[in-house]
Design an enzyme around this catalytic site. Structure first.
Site, short mmCIF file in Angstrom:
data_model
loop_
_atom_site.label_atom_id
_atom_site.label_comp_id
_atom_site.label_asym_id
_atom_site.label_seq_id
_atom_site.Cartn_x
_atom_site.Cartn_y
_atom_site.Cartn_z
N GLY A 92 0.81 -1.20 0.00
CA GLY A 92 0.00 0.00 0.00
C GLY A 92 0.85 1.25 0.00
O GLY A 92 2.07 1.21 0.22
N GLY A 93 0.22 2.38 -0.26
CA GLY A 93 0.90 3.66 -0.20
C GLY A 93 1.35 4.16 -1.56
O GLY A 93 0.94 3.65 -2.61
N GLN A 94 2.22 5.16 -1.56
CA GLN A 94 2.63 5.83 -2.78
C GLN A 94 4.14 5.71 -2.96
O GLN A 94 4.69 4.65 -2.72
CB GLN A 94 2.12 7.28 -2.72
CG GLN A 94 0.59 7.31 -2.54
CD GLN A 94 -0.01 8.68 -2.61
OE1 GLN A 94 0.38 9.52 -3.41
NE2 GLN A 94 -1.00 8.93 -1.76
N THR A 109 8.04 6.12 -2.06
CA THR A 109 8.94 6.37 -0.95
C THR A 109 10.36 6.07 -1.38
O THR A 109 10.60 5.50 -2.46
CB THR A 109 8.56 5.56 0.30
OG1 THR A 109 9.26 6.08 1.44
CG2 THR A 109 8.89 4.09 0.14
N ALA A 136 7.91 5.20 7.60
CA ALA A 136 6.82 4.90 6.68
C ALA A 136 6.39 3.45 6.86
O ALA A 136 7.18 2.59 7.24
CB ALA A 136 7.26 5.14 5.23
N ILE A 137 5.11 3.19 6.58
CA ILE A 137 4.55 1.85 6.71
C ILE A 137 3.75 1.52 5.45
O ILE A 137 2.91 2.33 5.02
CB ILE A 137 3.65 1.73 7.95
CG1 ILE A 137 4.47 1.98 9.22
CG2 ILE A 137 2.99 0.35 8.02
CD1 ILE A 137 3.66 1.96 10.50
N GLY A 167 6.46 -3.82 4.83
CA GLY A 167 6.57 -3.48 6.23
C GLY A 167 6.87 -2.03 6.53
O GLY A 167 6.12 -1.14 6.10
N ILE A 168 7.97 -1.79 7.24
CA ILE A 168 8.27 -0.49 7.84
C ILE A 168 9.65 -0.03 7.39
O ILE A 168 10.56 -0.84 7.23
CB ILE A 168 8.29 -0.59 9.38
CG1 ILE A 168 7.07 -1.36 9.90
CG2 ILE A 168 8.38 0.78 10.03
CD1 ILE A 168 7.24 -1.81 11.33
N CYS A 204 5.36 9.76 -0.09
CA CYS A 204 4.04 9.27 0.32
C CYS A 204 2.90 10.16 -0.17
O CYS A 204 1.79 10.13 0.37
CB CYS A 204 3.96 9.13 1.85
SG CYS A 204 5.21 8.01 2.50
#
Length: 301
Positions: A86-88, A90, A165-166, A178-179, A196
């Site tokens: 997930g996310g954008q 990074t 960030a996760i 993960g992180i 992000c």
């Protein structure tokens, strides 16, 4: 189970839990993804335990499932890898500790929101050990550090810098990706993206927050703090359900109703997330973007 690299260390943090793996040096992103795919498949098959893997990567950008092309402002600067998390966009690079979590949520309650919140809380616990106050923000997954030394945004909102960030993805309720925690990366490397997808706020690191150069000498502390959080996530739900069963035998209806409300509150988004997973399964997919579901539910809150 095969280790991701010959020089990877298996940390002795107790029997019965995940394998805690630490790899020195820089691990290429395709190699990391390949190992996660193999390990998640083995966890699902019951042939390998869960795993938490600490790595560093060479400089690169990764694109999550919500990444917007316009947010890659310098596409030729570093390699760009699409990911299923997930996310954008990074950044990953030397001096940033990446923690890949391959954990079975089937045995941890299938509560994605609680899982992400415990990962965020782990980062906050770790930062506190270093004297840095990390915070979470509604609608902005990750961990942030307030920057009162910077001028506020035009609307008067105080500026904050992201320090961790996760991005999580699930396959049949087993997590991967993960992180990432900024220990001492080159923060200028973030200039090639809108991190992000959030403009106005910046990024920071432990060293930029005033700590001495740390290297990765705190891995034992990081792992032990995460182990505590995962234990809480597993036992909290189990204890709540057991308490409800006990009340059914020994207490009044009002006691049972109060405890039932607590259990329901602890799993508030489970039905929504399970429905989304079922919809994906109906379409022939056994994966769904856990992070996007958490983001959407946060936006509605």
């Amino acid at each position: 189970m095969t280790l991701p690299t010959p020089d990877t260390t298996l940390m002795p943090l107790g029997p019965g839990g995940p394998d805690w793996l630490v790899t020195p040096g820089l691990v290429a992103h395709p190699a990391a993804t390949a190992f996660m795919e193999l390990r998640v498949a083995a966890i699902l098959d019951g042939t390998a335990p869960e795993a938490v893997w600490l790595v560093e990567h060479p400089p690169m950008y990764t694109a999550g499932t919500s990444a917007r092309t316009a947010d890659l402002t310098d596409p030729g600067r570093f390699p760009v890898f699409p990911t299923g998390r997930g996310g954008q966009y990074t950044y990953h690079g030397p001096g940033q500790r990446v923690i890949y979590v391959m954990l079975d949520l089937n045995r941890r309650g299938r509560d994605v929101r609680a899982f992400v919140q415990q990962l965020e809380a782990w980062v906050i616990d770790a930062l506190a050990e270093f004297g840095v106050r990390g915070e979470v923000r509604e609608g902005r997954v990750g961990v942030w550090v307030a920057r009162p030394d910077k001028p506020p945004l035009p609307d008067g909102t105080g500026r904050e810098d992201k320090i961790a960030a996760i991005g999580i993805k699930l396959r049949r309720w087993v997590s991967f990706h993960g992180i990432s925690v900024n220990v001492e990366p080159d923060l200028d490397h973030y200039a090639g993206i809108v991190p992000c997808g959030i403009s106005g706020h910046g990024v920071t690191s432990l060293v930029a927050a005033g700590l001495p150069e740390l290297g990765m000498q705190y891995d034992d502390l990081i792992l032990s703090l995460l182990a505590d959080r995962l234990d809480f996530l597993f036992t909290h739900r189990k204890n709540a359900v057991q308490h409800l069963l006990d009340l059914l035998e020994t207490r009044t209806l009002f006691d049972v109703m109060d405890t039932t409300a607590d259990v329901m509150d602890a799993t508030a988004n489970l039905n929504v997330l399970a429905l989304n997973a079922a919809m994906h399964a109906a379409k022939g997919s056994n994966e769904f973007d856990a992070q996007e579901n958490v983001d959407k539910q946060s936006a509605k809150a």
